[in-house]
Design an enzyme around this catalytic site. Structure first.
Site, short mmCIF file in Angstrom:
data_model
loop_
_atom_site.label_atom_id
_atom_site.label_comp_id
_atom_site.label_asym_id
_atom_site.label_seq_id
_atom_site.Cartn_x
_atom_site.Cartn_y
_atom_site.Cartn_z
CB CYS A 3 76.98 64.91 -12.32
SG CYS A 3 75.23 64.83 -12.73
CG ASN A 6 71.42 68.32 -14.58
OD1 ASN A 6 70.73 69.16 -15.15
ND2 ASN A 6 71.60 68.36 -13.29
CB CYS A 8 72.37 60.23 -10.77
SG CYS A 8 71.54 58.98 -11.76
NE ARG A 9 77.59 61.39 -10.69
CZ ARG A 9 78.68 61.32 -11.44
NH1 ARG A 9 79.86 61.11 -10.89
NH2 ARG A 9 78.58 61.44 -12.75
CB SER A 10 74.60 67.67 -10.74
OG SER A 10 73.90 67.35 -11.90
CG ASP A 119 77.82 57.57 -12.98
OD1 ASP A 119 76.64 57.51 -12.56
OD2 ASP A 119 78.11 57.60 -14.18
#
Ligand code: 4NP
Length: 150
Positions: A3, A6, A8-10, A119
């Protein structure tokens, strides 16, 4: 799993997939990175850690790093969360084979749609919960797709 930050999402996608891979006894290497370097060395965002913990997953030990060219050699598949990640990762690819390794995580849920994991960084706790649900489903679909034996 890639993401922007690195944090939150990934790391969520990384943590959930690692957990599920271990549960199934698979020997896959799973990792994550950000296209940006703002948060290198930082743990995942506390809101994401709390969301994952409330659903039974501990992602607190992960630390942010920046995506690099070497990742194309280390990994067979590079999953991005959104189109901007896709553009940034593709820029570093130097062969067609590397280019073809870059995939949208949500393609496992919505094939061919290039759908994005939004995001949540500037969002609400509901946005974090929505990201969790999406990434949880997508990592289940990924595992089913990649381990399917007719
Ligand atoms: P991520 O979220 O890409 O899911 O880790 C973000 C984290 C940090 C920033 C943006 C998005 N930031 O602008 O610092």
């Amino acid at each position: 799993m890639v993401c922007l930050g690195n944090i939150c999402r990934s790391p969520l996608a990384d943590g959930l997939l690692r957990h599920k891979v271990n549960q199934r006894g698979l020997s896959w290497e799973v990792d994550s990175a950000g296209t940006a370097n703002y948060h290198v060395g930082a743990p995942p965002d506390a809101r994401m850690v709390d969301t994952a913990r409330s659903m039974g997953f501990d992602i607190s030990a992960l630390r942010a790093r920046q995506f690099s060219k070497e990742d194309f050699m280390r990994f067979d598949r590079i999953y991005v969360m959104d189109r901007s990640n896709y553009t940034n990762v593709i820029k570093v690819a130097s062969t067609q084979e590397e280019h073809d390794k870059v995939l949208f995580l949500l393609d496992h849920l919505y094939p061919g749609k290039e759908a994005e994991v939004p995001d949540p960084y500037y969002g609400t706790s509901e946005d974090f919960n929505d990201v969790f649900a999406l990434v949880d489903e997508a990592t289940n679909a990924l595992l089913n797709d990649l381990t399917y034996e007719p």
